[in-house]
Design a protein around this motif. Structure first.
Motif, PDB file in Angstrom:
ATOM      1  N   GLU A 305     -78.935  21.103  32.025  1.00  0.00           N
ATOM      2  CA  GLU A 305     -78.344  19.859  32.498  1.00  0.00           C
ATOM      3  C   GLU A 305     -77.466  18.824  31.163  1.00  0.00           C
ATOM      4  N   HIS A 306     -76.149  18.716  31.463  1.00  0.00           N
ATOM      5  CA  HIS A 306     -75.447  18.216  30.345  1.00  0.00           C
ATOM      6  C   HIS A 306     -75.270  16.964  30.496  1.00  0.00           C
ATOM      7  N   TYR A 307     -75.275  16.421  31.635  1.00  0.00           N
ATOM      8  CA  TYR A 307     -74.851  14.798  31.958  1.00  0.00           C
ATOM      9  C   TYR A 307     -75.904  14.261  32.757  1.00  0.00           C
ATOM     10  N   GLY A 308     -76.265  13.038  32.348  1.00  0.00           N
ATOM     11  CA  GLY A 308     -77.555  12.383  33.246  1.00  0.00           C
ATOM     12  C   GLY A 308     -76.922  10.751  33.074  1.00  0.00           C
ATOM     13  N   SER A 309     -78.038  10.012  33.601  1.00  0.00           N
ATOM     14  CA  SER A 309     -77.793   8.641  33.497  1.00  0.00           C
ATOM     15  C   SER A 309     -77.692   8.040  32.159  1.00  0.00           C
ATOM     16  N   ASP A 310     -78.498   8.791  31.311  1.00  0.00           N
ATOM     17  CA  ASP A 310     -78.447   8.105  29.905  1.00  0.00           C
ATOM     18  C   ASP A 310     -78.070   9.071  28.718  1.00  0.00           C
ATOM     19  N   PHE A 311     -77.412  10.098  29.078  1.00  0.00           N
ATOM     20  CA  PHE A 311     -77.230  11.093  28.031  1.00  0.00           C
ATOM     21  C   PHE A 311     -75.850  11.865  28.480  1.00  0.00           C
ATOM     22  N   GLU A 312     -75.086  12.013  27.596  1.00  0.00           N
ATOM     23  CA  GLU A 312     -73.814  13.044  27.757  1.00  0.00           C
ATOM     24  C   GLU A 312     -73.565  14.010  26.740  1.00  0.00           C
ATOM     25  N   SER A 313     -73.567  15.283  26.893  1.00  0.00           N
ATOM     26  CA  SER A 313     -73.483  16.335  26.223  1.00  0.00           C
ATOM     27  C   SER A 313     -71.983  16.544  25.595  1.00  0.00           C
ATOM     28  N   THR A 314     -72.012  17.280  24.522  1.00  0.00           N
ATOM     29  CA  THR A 314     -70.603  17.716  24.369  1.00  0.00           C
ATOM     30  C   THR A 314     -70.140  19.302  25.142  1.00  0.00           C
ATOM     31  N   GLY A 315     -71.024  19.560  25.927  1.00  0.00           N
ATOM     32  CA  GLY A 315     -70.606  20.651  26.666  1.00  0.00           C
ATOM     33  C   GLY A 315     -70.199  21.859  25.861  1.00  0.00           C
ATOM     34  N   HIS A 316     -71.104  22.126  24.970  1.00  0.00           N
ATOM     35  CA  HIS A 316     -70.902  23.227  23.908  1.00  0.00           C
ATOM     36  C   HIS A 316     -70.789  24.591  24.740  1.00  0.00           C
ATOM     37  N   LEU A 317     -71.995  24.867  25.235  1.00  0.00           N
ATOM     38  CA  LEU A 317     -72.485  26.149  25.984  1.00  0.00           C
ATOM     39  C   LEU A 317     -72.727  26.159  27.346  1.00  0.00           C
ATOM     40  N   TYR A 318     -72.581  26.780  28.237  1.00  0.00           N
ATOM     41  CA  TYR A 318     -73.169  27.035  29.614  1.00  0.00           C
ATOM     42  C   TYR A 318     -74.361  27.984  29.527  1.00  0.00           C
ATOM     43  N   ILE A 319     -75.319  27.495  29.428  1.00  0.00           N
ATOM     44  CA  ILE A 319     -76.861  27.965  29.315  1.00  0.00           C
ATOM     45  C   ILE A 319     -77.194  28.100  30.617  1.00  0.00           C
ATOM     46  N   ALA A 320     -77.327  29.594  31.239  1.00  0.00           N
ATOM     47  CA  ALA A 320     -77.672  29.939  32.566  1.00  0.00           C
ATOM     48  C   ALA A 320     -78.851  30.582  32.634  1.00  0.00           C
ATOM     49  N   ARG A 321     -79.672  30.226  33.574  1.00  0.00           N
ATOM     50  CA  ARG A 321     -80.923  31.337  33.728  1.00  0.00           C
ATOM     51  C   ARG A 321     -80.790  31.878  35.076  1.00  0.00           C
TER      52      ARG A 321
END
Length: 407
Positions: A305-321
């Motif tokens: 999860e890259h974006y939430g109510s209290d955090f914002e990632s730079t979206g550097h990698l799309y890590i899937a499982r």
């Protein structure tokens, strides 16, 4: 779109325009191509962007982190803790300065270190903790500092700089996280010291390069610390080439036997334009991640999860499982994706699985959460040159590969 209409989709090419090329050309034509005015300007822009007083540009994030350890006086007899789930650069620097590498497992189904286990391995030799902001998502620094405060009694300073902190120092490996935020705090302001990477595959690139910033604290002279980074990065010489070129200023001294890891104006020229475009990069990365999530989550594929109510990632990698698969099946999926023109990756192979760390006595059996995350993880292409159609193609290829492996 027919999934068999083969496309070639590289993993993470740099997004370079004529504007970057022109600025690099201007640097080449200026007659000043090593550390000089553009590097100093880039440092000022990075400090402004991160909301810190000073920034130091170097030839890599790895050099930045190693110089931090050396300036802080970390060496034999000391221990430095980092995550088992990271790239080698986070840990090799510890060995370089003669300190002991201490690895901590991740929390279950998480890329962040297990903060309870972190607390349990701290002792009187622990000097630094290096959290990893993987994929551009910041760690929970509130929890890290709670651990640090709870173990303050164990800390024994070895020099005046360590005494200013009077506790374990937190140095963030934020190679992926330039521009991230968590709980309203920008990356660069959360940890005591933060290192960024501008390598070719990073969101913002200078081809090779990195930077370090730090939080100001009472008693810490920011200008003097900056001077120490300059000394360490330029052979311990008290003047850089730019300063020596001033009229009559040839004379210099070697204060100590330093290293050579400065950034050049050619690289800084590239970085200045990349920084100018950076907010657009972050916006497009978020759009790509949202498309991926919309197409993959219904397939049962989970993602960081890259974006939430209290955090914002730079979206550097799309890590899937991929649920229900093992390591060999994951590798088979990556091969099938490559055969369909899509280059994938894995971030990361836990350090205890690598030969150099096995030789140091590490065993992946002691880090089960890191292994369980790794064994079914696939990193999909994520870069600003991707079209929406490219993303759709990648998702169709992944669906096909998963089905073939499962059959």
């Amino acid at each position: 779109m027919n999934v068999f209409e083969l496309r070639y989709i590289p993993f993470s090419p740099p997004d370079i325009t004529d504007e970057e090329i022109e600025e690099v050309s201007n640097a080449l034509k200026s007659g000043w191509i090593t550390t000089g005015p553009r590097t100093k300007e880039f440092e000022a822009r990075i400090a402004e962007y991160t909301g810190t007083n000073k920034a130091v540009c170097l030839n890599s994030a790895t050099s930045a982190m190693e110089l931090v350890l050396r300036i802080l006086g970390i060496g034999p007899g000391d221990e430095v803790i980092t995550s088992a789930y990271t790239y080698t650069a986070s840990a090799s620097i510890i060995d370089h300065v003669g300190a002991k590498i201490v690895l901590v497992d991740t929390a279950p189904n998480s890329l962040e270190m297990d903060y309870d286990k972190l607390a349990n391995i701290i002792n009187e030799r622990t000097k630094i903790i290096i959290p990893i902001d993987i994929a551009g998502r910041m760690c929970d620094y509130d929890k890290i500092y709670q651990v640090v405060e709870s173990k303050r009694k164990y800390f024994k300073a070895n020099n005046e700089l360590q005494e200013l902190y009077n506790r374990i120092i937190v140095m963030a490996d934020s190679a992926h996280a330039f521009g991230a935020e968590r709980k309203g705090i920008k990356c660069g302001q959360a940890a005591d010291i933060t290192a960024f990477s501008f390598h070719a595959v990073k969101n913002l690139t200078t081809a090779e390069g990195g930077a370090v910033v730090w939080k100001s604290i009472p008693g810490l002279d920011d200008e003097e610390l900056y001077r120490q980074f300059m000394l360490y990065s330029l052979h311990g010489q008290n003047k850089d080439a730019y300063a020596k070129m001033q009229k009559g200023a040839w004379e210099y001294d070697i204060i100590h036997l330093g290293y050579k890891c400065n950034m050049t104006d050619i690289l800084a020229a590239l970085g200045l334009i990349q920084l100018k475009r950076y907010e657009g990069f972050l916006k497009r990365r978020r759009e790509i991640i949202e498309i991926y999530d919309k197409l993959l989550h219904p397939m049962g594929v989970s993602s960081l999860e890259h974006y939430g109510s209290d955090f914002e990632s730079t979206g550097h990698l799309y890590i899937a499982r991929i649920p229900g698969i093992n390591e060999a099946q994951r590798n088979d999926i990556i091969t099938k994706m490559a055969n369909m023109g899509v280059t994938c990756n894995v971030h990361y192979k836990p350090l205890p699985m690598l030969t150099a760390y096995k030789k140091l006595g590490f065993d992946i059996k002691d880090y089960p959460n890191a292994y369980n995350y790794y064994k079914n993880e696939i990193t999909l292409p994520l870069h600003t040159l991707l079209s929406n159609e490219d993303i759709e193609y990648i998702c169709k290829c992944l669906k096909k590969a998963i089905q073939e492996v499962a059959s």
